[in-house]
Design a protein around this motif. Structure first.
Motif, PDB file in Angstrom:
ATOM      1  N   GLU A   1       0.812  -1.215   0.000  1.00  0.00           N
ATOM      2  CA  GLU A   1       0.000   0.000   0.000  1.00  0.00           C
ATOM      3  C   GLU A   1       0.848   1.270   0.000  1.00  0.00           C
ATOM      4  OE1 GLU A   1      -2.746  -0.197   3.257  1.00  0.00           O
ATOM      5  OE2 GLU A   1      -3.803  -1.949   2.451  1.00  0.00           O
ATOM      6  N   SER A   2       2.159   1.100  -0.207  1.00  0.00           N
ATOM      7  CA  SER A   2       3.101   2.235  -0.303  1.00  0.00           C
ATOM      8  C   SER A   2       3.052   3.134   0.926  1.00  0.00           C
ATOM      9  CB  SER A   2       2.801   3.065  -1.573  1.00  0.00           C
ATOM     10  OG  SER A   2       2.899   2.270  -2.733  1.00  0.00           O
ATOM     11  N   LYS A   3       3.140   2.521   2.101  1.00  0.00           N
ATOM     12  CA  LYS A   3       3.076   3.279   3.348  1.00  0.00           C
ATOM     13  C   LYS A   3       4.316   3.073   4.227  1.00  0.00           C
ATOM     14  CE  LYS A   3      -1.995   3.260   3.599  1.00  0.00           C
ATOM     15  NZ  LYS A   3      -3.180   2.835   4.390  1.00  0.00           N
ATOM     16  N   LEU A   4       5.426   2.713   3.612  1.00  0.00           N
ATOM     17  CA  LEU A   4       6.646   2.485   4.384  1.00  0.00           C
ATOM     18  C   LEU A   4       7.162   3.756   5.057  1.00  0.00           C
ATOM     19  CD1 LEU A   4       8.673   0.069   2.057  1.00  0.00           C
ATOM     20  CD2 LEU A   4       7.538  -0.505   4.207  1.00  0.00           C
ATOM     21  N   GLN A   5       6.750   4.910   4.558  1.00  0.00           N
ATOM     22  CA  GLN A   5       7.216   6.168   5.143  1.00  0.00           C
ATOM     23  C   GLN A   5       6.795   6.322   6.596  1.00  0.00           C
ATOM     24  OE1 GLN A   5       5.003   5.947   2.679  1.00  0.00           O
ATOM     25  NE2 GLN A   5       3.367   7.480   2.849  1.00  0.00           N
ATOM     26  N   PHE A   6       5.713   5.663   6.992  1.00  0.00           N
ATOM     27  CA  PHE A   6       5.276   5.742   8.390  1.00  0.00           C
ATOM     28  C   PHE A   6       6.335   5.138   9.319  1.00  0.00           C
ATOM     29  CE2 PHE A   6       1.124   5.926   6.189  1.00  0.00           C
ATOM     30  CZ  PHE A   6       0.661   7.118   6.721  1.00  0.00           C
ATOM     31  N   PHE A   7       6.954   4.050   8.865  1.00  0.00           N
ATOM     32  CA  PHE A   7       8.038   3.449   9.640  1.00  0.00           C
ATOM     33  C   PHE A   7       9.248   4.384   9.657  1.00  0.00           C
ATOM     34  CE2 PHE A   7       5.797  -0.439   8.056  1.00  0.00           C
ATOM     35  CZ  PHE A   7       5.343  -0.876   9.287  1.00  0.00           C
ATOM     36  N   GLY A   8       9.408   5.154   8.581  1.00  0.00           N
ATOM     37  CA  GLY A   8      10.508   6.100   8.511  1.00  0.00           C
ATOM     38  C   GLY A   8      10.406   7.169   9.583  1.00  0.00           C
ATOM     39  N   PHE A   9       9.219   7.696   9.795  1.00  0.00           N
ATOM     40  CA  PHE A   9       9.031   8.716  10.831  1.00  0.00           C
ATOM     41  C   PHE A   9       9.249   8.123  12.228  1.00  0.00           C
ATOM     42  CE2 PHE A   9       6.295  10.536   7.383  1.00  0.00           C
ATOM     43  CZ  PHE A   9       7.101  11.643   7.135  1.00  0.00           C
ATOM     44  N   TYR A  10       8.853   6.866  12.393  1.00  0.00           N
ATOM     45  CA  TYR A  10       9.083   6.187  13.673  1.00  0.00           C
ATOM     46  C   TYR A  10      10.583   6.032  13.931  1.00  0.00           C
ATOM     47  CZ  TYR A  10       9.098   2.454  17.177  1.00  0.00           C
ATOM     48  OH  TYR A  10       9.335   1.689  18.304  1.00  0.00           O
ATOM     49  N   CYS A  11      11.322   5.634  12.896  1.00  0.00           N
ATOM     50  CA  CYS A  11      12.775   5.479  13.041  1.00  0.00           C
ATOM     51  C   CYS A  11      13.453   6.813  13.308  1.00  0.00           C
ATOM     52  CB  CYS A  11      13.367   4.832  11.784  1.00  0.00           C
ATOM     53  SG  CYS A  11      12.947   3.084  11.589  1.00  0.00           S
ATOM     54  N   LEU A  12      12.906   7.889  12.752  1.00  0.00           N
ATOM     55  CA  LEU A  12      13.455   9.218  13.007  1.00  0.00           C
ATOM     56  C   LEU A  12      13.312   9.572  14.490  1.00  0.00           C
ATOM     57  CD1 LEU A  12      14.719  11.782  11.848  1.00  0.00           C
ATOM     58  CD2 LEU A  12      12.410  12.620  11.371  1.00  0.00           C
ATOM     59  N   ILE A  13      12.179   9.203  15.079  1.00  0.00           N
ATOM     60  CA  ILE A  13      11.977   9.422  16.519  1.00  0.00           C
ATOM     61  C   ILE A  13      12.981   8.606  17.323  1.00  0.00           C
ATOM     62  CG2 ILE A  13      10.376   9.058  18.441  1.00  0.00           C
ATOM     63  CD1 ILE A  13       8.086   9.612  16.465  1.00  0.00           C
ATOM     64  N   LEU A  14      13.208   7.356  16.906  1.00  0.00           N
ATOM     65  CA  LEU A  14      14.180   6.506  17.606  1.00  0.00           C
ATOM     66  C   LEU A  14      15.592   7.063  17.477  1.00  0.00           C
ATOM     67  CD1 LEU A  14      12.949   2.891  16.724  1.00  0.00           C
ATOM     68  CD2 LEU A  14      12.644   4.145  18.859  1.00  0.00           C
ATOM     69  N   SER A  15      15.890   7.681  16.341  1.00  0.00           N
ATOM     70  CA  SER A  15      17.196   8.314  16.151  1.00  0.00           C
ATOM     71  C   SER A  15      17.396   9.429  17.176  1.00  0.00           C
ATOM     72  CB  SER A  15      17.308   8.883  14.729  1.00  0.00           C
ATOM     73  OG  SER A  15      18.501   9.604  14.551  1.00  0.00           O
ATOM     74  N   ILE A  16      16.386  10.255  17.335  1.00  0.00           N
ATOM     75  CA  ILE A  16      16.449  11.359  18.303  1.00  0.00           C
ATOM     76  C   ILE A  16      16.610  10.832  19.723  1.00  0.00           C
ATOM     77  CG2 ILE A  16      15.163  13.290  19.300  1.00  0.00           C
ATOM     78  CD1 ILE A  16      13.848  13.626  16.520  1.00  0.00           C
ATOM     79  N   ILE A  17      15.863   9.752  20.030  1.00  0.00           N
ATOM     80  CA  ILE A  17      15.959   9.141  21.358  1.00  0.00           C
ATOM     81  C   ILE A  17      17.363   8.601  21.602  1.00  0.00           C
ATOM     82  CG2 ILE A  17      15.172   7.205  22.785  1.00  0.00           C
ATOM     83  CD1 ILE A  17      12.409   7.540  21.532  1.00  0.00           C
ATOM     84  N   SER A  18      17.932   7.961  20.595  1.00  0.00           N
ATOM     85  CA  SER A  18      19.286   7.387  20.729  1.00  0.00           C
ATOM     86  C   SER A  18      20.315   8.469  21.044  1.00  0.00           C
ATOM     87  CB  SER A  18      19.676   6.652  19.438  1.00  0.00           C
ATOM     88  OG  SER A  18      18.825   5.559  19.193  1.00  0.00           O
ATOM     89  N   PHE A  19      20.237   9.574  20.305  1.00  0.00           N
ATOM     90  CA  PHE A  19      21.161  10.683  20.558  1.00  0.00           C
ATOM     91  C   PHE A  19      20.932  11.272  21.953  1.00  0.00           C
ATOM     92  CE2 PHE A  19      21.259  11.132  15.778  1.00  0.00           C
ATOM     93  CZ  PHE A  19      22.577  10.719  15.655  1.00  0.00           C
TER      94      PHE A  19
END
Length: 251
Positions: free
Chosen positions: A230-248
């Motif tokens: 359904e071409s919705k992989l970008q939703f996981f991208g935003f989640y990973c961006l949040i995890l990136s911020i948390i990691s830092f």
């Protein structure tokens, strides 16, 4: 309850493009009392391995039903796992990463890179017209190179192999299947090495969490198929961006 929680996390994060190892790094920092055991984590991976086998049992049985088909799949699987095997066995990268005091920084960078790929996944993908039977050795090896990057916490094995296969033109359903297919020997090999290094020790208390990882793994594969087609992989991208911020932030 903690082990069951880890089983759920393992099952979900192993197949959704959000990196199971990255989650474990973050959880280990947030909840040090958990004291993650490498051998236990390896057994949780066995649960998710069976998730692949059961979910794709019909297609896997078809592979074994014809010798010519079997030889073809064996060839593309070997070339698909070769880069990760070379990097994993003949370089100290995993030991360096695991023992690094900057592991959260590495994880944050990896998550940011993954988030960008996922957010722009539809632009990255070329026309998805090739079936898995049309994969060449070179294409299999290129997807394998992508898989090797998943040795870094924060890089999802299923995510980068799926995106690489889509970029090379595979139909989305076949891209997912090939990603899962090369995951079988990869997961089994990693578990075997850990099992041997742990002197074949088995913790029976991890059996229930492993079953939980198996069940949630099947659910995660279904979700991955749905979001990809359904071409919705970008939703996981935003989640990973949040995890990136948390990691830092946790560093």
């Amino acid at each position: 309850m903690t082990d069951i929680f880890l089983g759920i996390i393992q099952g979900i994060t192993e197949f959704l493009p959000i990196s199971s190892s990255g989650h474990l790094v973050i959880f280990d920092k947030l909840f040090p009392v958990i004291n993650l055991n490498t051998n236990d984590i390896a057994f949780l991976h066995i649960g998710t391995l069976f998730s692949i086998v059961i979910f794709y049992r019909d297609r896997i049985l078809q592979i074994f039903s014809n010798l010519i088909i079997f030889k073809f799949y064996l060839k593309i699987i070997i070339f698909g796992i070769l880069p990760a095997v070379i990097v994993g066995l003949f370089t100290p990268i995993q030991e360096v990463i695991d023992n690094s005091s900057q592991i959260l920084i590495y994880t944050g960078i990896a998550y940011f890179f993954l988030s960008v790929l996922l957010i722009f996944s539809e632009r990255i993908a070329s026309k998805n017209i090739l079936s898995i039977e049309e994969i060449t050795i070179n294409q299999a090896f290129m997807i394998g190179i992508a898989q090797a990057f998943a040795l870094m916490p924060g890089i999802s094995r299923s995510g980068v192999t799926l995106l690489a296969a889509m970029y090379l033109g595979l139909k989305k359903a076949d891209a997912i299947f090939y990603s899962m297919l090369i995951g079988i020997p990869t997961i089994f090999g990693a578990w075997s090495l850990t099992f041997i290094n742990q002197s074949f020790e088995v913790n029976t208390s991890i059996l229930i969490p492993t079953i939980v990882a198996f069940l949630t793994g099947i659910l995660a594969i279904k979700l991955l198929v749905k979001f990809t087609t359904e071409s919705k992989l970008q939703f996981f991208g935003f989640y990973c961006l949040i995890l990136s911020i948390i990691s830092f932030g946790l560093n």
